[in-house]
Each structure stands twice: as C-alpha cells, then as structure tokens.
Motif scaffolding. Structure first.
Motif, PDB file in Angstrom:
ATOM      1  N   MET A  48       0.836  -1.331  -0.045  1.00 27.08           N
ATOM      2  CA  MET A  48      -0.004   0.035  -0.002  1.00 27.08           C
ATOM      3  C   MET A  48       1.077   1.150  -0.043  1.00 27.08           C
ATOM      4  O   MET A  48       0.506   2.087  -0.583  1.00 27.08           O
ATOM      5  CB  MET A  48      -0.848  -0.064   1.289  1.00 27.08           C
ATOM      6  CG  MET A  48      -1.678   1.144   1.259  1.00 27.08           C
ATOM      7  SD  MET A  48      -3.026   1.169   0.181  1.00 27.08           S
ATOM      8  CE  MET A  48      -3.979   2.291   0.687  1.00 27.08           C
ATOM      9  N   LEU A  49       2.172   1.096   0.730  1.00 29.80           N
ATOM     10  CA  LEU A  49       3.059   2.423   0.798  1.00 29.80           C
ATOM     11  C   LEU A  49       3.848   2.502  -0.349  1.00 29.80           C
ATOM     12  O   LEU A  49       3.841   3.525  -0.908  1.00 29.80           O
ATOM     13  CB  LEU A  49       3.899   2.145   1.930  1.00 29.80           C
ATOM     14  CG  LEU A  49       3.304   2.324   3.420  1.00 29.80           C
ATOM     15  CD1 LEU A  49       4.076   2.186   4.378  1.00 29.80           C
ATOM     16  CD2 LEU A  49       2.321   3.784   3.607  1.00 29.80           C
ATOM     17  N   LYS A  50       3.617   1.418  -1.323  1.00 27.99           N
ATOM     18  CA  LYS A  50       4.267   1.677  -2.305  1.00 27.99           C
ATOM     19  C   LYS A  50       3.704   2.350  -3.576  1.00 27.99           C
ATOM     20  O   LYS A  50       4.304   3.019  -4.160  1.00 27.99           O
ATOM     21  CB  LYS A  50       4.912   0.285  -2.915  1.00 27.99           C
ATOM     22  CG  LYS A  50       6.212  -0.350  -2.326  1.00 27.99           C
ATOM     23  CD  LYS A  50       6.512  -1.503  -2.921  1.00 27.99           C
ATOM     24  CE  LYS A  50       7.612  -2.221  -1.718  1.00 27.99           C
ATOM     25  NZ  LYS A  50       8.054  -3.448  -2.374  1.00 27.99           N
ATOM     26  N   MET A  51       2.219   2.387  -3.261  1.00 27.83           N
ATOM     27  CA  MET A  51       1.235   2.821  -4.349  1.00 27.83           C
ATOM     28  C   MET A  51       1.505   4.323  -4.037  1.00 27.83           C
ATOM     29  O   MET A  51       1.101   5.175  -4.761  1.00 27.83           O
ATOM     30  CB  MET A  51       0.045   2.394  -4.129  1.00 27.83           C
ATOM     31  CG  MET A  51      -0.107   0.939  -4.844  1.00 27.83           C
ATOM     32  SD  MET A  51      -1.809   0.435  -4.834  1.00 27.83           S
ATOM     33  CE  MET A  51      -2.444   1.514  -6.199  1.00 27.83           C
ATOM     34  N   LEU A  52       1.588   4.831  -2.838  1.00 30.21           N
ATOM     35  CA  LEU A  52       1.657   6.328  -2.341  1.00 30.21           C
ATOM     36  C   LEU A  52       2.916   6.905  -3.331  1.00 30.21           C
ATOM     37  O   LEU A  52       2.881   8.164  -3.596  1.00 30.21           O
ATOM     38  CB  LEU A  52       1.757   6.335  -0.845  1.00 30.21           C
ATOM     39  CG  LEU A  52       0.519   6.372  -0.088  1.00 30.21           C
ATOM     40  CD1 LEU A  52       0.677   6.340   1.300  1.00 30.21           C
ATOM     41  CD2 LEU A  52      -0.622   7.384  -0.565  1.00 30.21           C
ATOM     42  N   VAL A  53       3.857   6.161  -3.434  1.00 31.81           N
ATOM     43  CA  VAL A  53       5.153   6.691  -4.253  1.00 31.81           C
ATOM     44  C   VAL A  53       4.669   7.212  -5.606  1.00 31.81           C
ATOM     45  O   VAL A  53       5.012   8.108  -6.323  1.00 31.81           O
ATOM     46  CB  VAL A  53       6.293   5.786  -4.210  1.00 31.81           C
ATOM     47  CG1 VAL A  53       7.369   6.126  -5.188  1.00 31.81           C
ATOM     48  CG2 VAL A  53       6.710   5.297  -2.700  1.00 31.81           C
ATOM     49  N   TYR A  72       1.792   8.213  -6.483  1.00 29.46           N
ATOM     50  CA  TYR A  72       1.042   9.277  -6.544  1.00 29.46           C
ATOM     51  C   TYR A  72       1.570  10.561  -5.733  1.00 29.46           C
ATOM     52  O   TYR A  72       0.997  11.507  -5.411  1.00 29.46           O
ATOM     53  CB  TYR A  72      -0.346   9.107  -5.741  1.00 29.46           C
ATOM     54  CG  TYR A  72      -1.193   8.161  -7.043  1.00 29.46           C
ATOM     55  CD1 TYR A  72      -2.060   8.610  -7.934  1.00 29.46           C
ATOM     56  CD2 TYR A  72      -1.465   6.978  -6.608  1.00 29.46           C
ATOM     57  CE1 TYR A  72      -2.407   7.684  -8.763  1.00 29.46           C
ATOM     58  CE2 TYR A  72      -2.262   5.928  -7.122  1.00 29.46           C
ATOM     59  CZ  TYR A  72      -2.617   6.262  -8.388  1.00 29.46           C
ATOM     60  OH  TYR A  72      -3.407   5.337  -9.116  1.00 29.46           O
ATOM     61  N   GLN A  73       2.976  10.629  -5.364  1.00 31.90           N
ATOM     62  CA  GLN A  73       3.410  11.351  -4.681  1.00 31.90           C
ATOM     63  C   GLN A  73       3.435  12.805  -5.266  1.00 31.90           C
ATOM     64  O   GLN A  73       2.944  13.738  -4.572  1.00 31.90           O
ATOM     65  CB  GLN A  73       4.688  11.099  -4.435  1.00 31.90           C
ATOM     66  CG  GLN A  73       5.421  12.193  -3.552  1.00 31.90           C
ATOM     67  CD  GLN A  73       7.250  11.575  -3.263  1.00 31.90           C
ATOM     68  OE1 GLN A  73       7.614  10.594  -3.866  1.00 31.90           O
ATOM     69  NE2 GLN A  73       7.978  12.204  -2.532  1.00 31.90           N
ATOM     70  N   SER A  74       3.850  12.894  -6.610  1.00 30.89           N
ATOM     71  CA  SER A  74       3.760  14.147  -7.233  1.00 30.89           C
ATOM     72  C   SER A  74       2.324  14.706  -7.319  1.00 30.89           C
ATOM     73  O   SER A  74       2.067  16.026  -7.424  1.00 30.89           O
ATOM     74  CB  SER A  74       4.532  14.195  -8.443  1.00 30.89           C
ATOM     75  OG  SER A  74       3.749  13.234  -9.145  1.00 30.89           O
ATOM     76  N   ALA A  75       1.149  13.744  -7.533  1.00 33.67           N
ATOM     77  CA  ALA A  75      -0.243  14.330  -7.793  1.00 33.67           C
ATOM     78  C   ALA A  75      -0.468  14.839  -6.334  1.00 33.67           C
ATOM     79  O   ALA A  75      -1.500  15.875  -6.455  1.00 33.67           O
ATOM     80  CB  ALA A  75      -0.922  13.191  -8.318  1.00 33.67           C
ATOM     81  N   ILE A  76      -0.105  14.466  -5.129  1.00 34.51           N
ATOM     82  CA  ILE A  76      -0.535  14.522  -3.843  1.00 34.51           C
ATOM     83  C   ILE A  76      -0.091  15.916  -3.705  1.00 34.51           C
ATOM     84  O   ILE A  76      -0.863  16.937  -3.210  1.00 34.51           O
ATOM     85  CB  ILE A  76      -0.280  13.707  -3.114  1.00 34.51           C
ATOM     86  CG1 ILE A  76      -1.135  12.568  -3.100  1.00 34.51           C
ATOM     87  CG2 ILE A  76      -0.350  14.248  -1.402  1.00 34.51           C
ATOM     88  CD1 ILE A  76      -0.901  11.223  -2.001  1.00 34.51           C
TER      89      ILE A  76
END
Length: 107
Positions: free
Chosen positions: A1-6, A8-12
C-alpha cells in the motif's frame, strides 16, 4: 500500500498546492459576491466551444487543431462577461439571481 503512495506522490503535492491557491481565489470571489459570475463565464466558454465545433464541423478528424473552438470560446465567454457585468451594474437586488438566470440561459 505504501508503495502505491510513491506513484501518486507528485499528484498529492500538486493537489495540495493547487488546493491552497484555489482556496485563496475562491475566498476572494466569495467576498466580492462574484462566484456565480465565474460559473456563467465558464458556461459561456463551453457554449463557445460547442459553437466552434459546430462551425468547424464534427466530421473533420483533425477538428481539435483548428482555432475555431478556441476562438469561439474566448469570444462567447468575453461576451458573457460583458453581459453579466451589465446586468450586475443595473440592479440593486442580489446579483446572484441574475447570474443564475444567465447561467440557465447559457445552459
């Protein structure tokens, strides 16, 4: 799950910066009682794009590169701005009522 945040990091980050900028703009428009006027102008731009596509023709496969929809959007949204400013300057009542009526006409 945390790997998916990477992913979307720039979008967030862009969403956070954009939200802050749009909140400041929205606050300015709300204090000036012009929020409905911006909706009218954007609806006028959409009507202009549709009219431009009608003039250029939907059958043309390269209709997106023509300047017809873009120039019609600029023209109709500018015309909508002038009409809404004229309506707002002539009335003593709430301006939002006239902006909503103009939005319904453009819709």
């Amino acid at each position: 799950m945390l790997k998916m945040l990477v992913l979307y990091q720039s979008a967030i980050i862009a969403g956070g910066v954009g939200a802050a900028a749009l909140a400041i703009l929205g606050m300015h428009l709300a204090t000036r009682d012009k929020a409905m006027q911006t909706i009218c102008i954007s609806q006028g731009a959409m009507l202009g794009v549709l009219l431009g596509l009608g003039v250029v023709g939907l059958g043309d496969e390269n209709h997106l590169i023509h300047l017809g929809p873009y120039s019609c959007a600029i023209l109709v949204s500018t015309l909508t701005l002038f009409v809404s400013e004229y309506l707002a300057s002539r009335r003593m009542a709430s301006q939002n009522t006239f902006f909503i009526a103009l939005f319904a006409i453009l819709l």
